[in-house]
Design a protein around this motif. Structure first.
Motif, PDB file in Angstrom:
ATOM      1  N   ASP A   1       0.820  -1.215   0.000  1.00  0.00           N
ATOM      2  CA  ASP A   1       0.000   0.000   0.000  1.00  0.00           C
ATOM      3  C   ASP A   1       0.849   1.258   0.000  1.00  0.00           C
ATOM      4  O   ASP A   1       1.736   1.417   0.834  1.00  0.00           O
TER       5      ASP A   1
ATOM      6  N   ASN B   1      -3.490   3.559  -3.426  1.00  0.00           N
ATOM      7  CA  ASN B   1      -4.907   3.347  -3.134  1.00  0.00           C
ATOM      8  C   ASN B   1      -5.698   4.621  -3.349  1.00  0.00           C
ATOM      9  O   ASN B   1      -5.195   5.719  -3.136  1.00  0.00           O
TER      10      ASN B   1
ATOM     11  N   PHE C   1      -7.636   1.485  -7.196  1.00  0.00           N
ATOM     12  CA  PHE C   1      -6.209   1.603  -6.930  1.00  0.00           C
ATOM     13  C   PHE C   1      -5.501   1.680  -8.276  1.00  0.00           C
ATOM     14  O   PHE C   1      -6.107   1.445  -9.328  1.00  0.00           O
TER      15      PHE C   1
END
Length: 181
Positions: free
Chosen positions: A39, A45, A53
């Motif tokens: 992430d 994201n 995303f």
């Protein structure tokens, strides 16, 4: 204590720099590997929609370089180690073209993210026999074991740029990405 090697204003410049360093040193390392967070590292994201995303191209280019040069790829994430999450994570990685990983390590229940990430880098060296030549992430724990000395180092470093550092015991260099939080 970590050593700050270089800082960059743009992710693409930082990524190209570490690719150059790896190219220069690839023949010197037996069984090389790279470690990535997911992430805000391999993928970016959407701030409000979980199913949206996109691939973080500068970092994913490091992944592409590693795969093309037979460097083993490990993903170490703070995402929880539960089945539904692992299935979702696998779909996200596949949609982002991240399909050639030796293993994806998840945060085990009852263990702090930073401790888990350090333990996994150690495992990659001790169990799998791979020298992690690069760790990449948006959090310092993606790169370093958070000892008091390392915490002091991270508090003195500017937040809103990209940093290349000497890594910890189990990672030669680290690429600390811009902290979006």
């Amino acid at each position: 204590m970590p050593l700050l090697l270089k800082s960059f204003d743009k992710a693409v410049d930082a990524a190209n720099h570490v690719i150059g360093v790896m190219e220069q040193n690839l023949d010197l390392i037996d069984d090389p590997a790279v470690c990535f967070d997911i992430d805000e590292t391999l993928i970016l994201n959407h701030p409000t929609e979980d199913d949206k995303f996109r691939r973080n191209d500068p970092v994913a280019n490091i992944y592409d370089w590693a795969v093309a040069h037979d460097v083993k790829v490990y993903v170490i994430t703070a995402r929880p180690k539960i089945r539904s999450n692992a299935e979702w994570t696998q779909k996200i990685l596949e949609k982002s073209g991240i399909t050639n990983c030796e293993k994806v390590y998840y945060e085990p229940e009852g263990m702090e993210s930073g401790d888990a990430k350090y333990a996994y880098r150690k495992r990659i060296w001790e169990k799998h026999g791979h020298c992690c030549m690069l760790s990449v992430g948006d959090q310092w724990t993606d790169l370093l074991q958070m000892t008091e000395e390392n915490k002091e180092f991270t508090e003195r470093v500017e937040r809103n740029v990209y940093h290349v550092i000497c890594g910890d015991t189990y990672s030669s260099i680290g690429l600390k990405l811009y902290d979006y939080n």
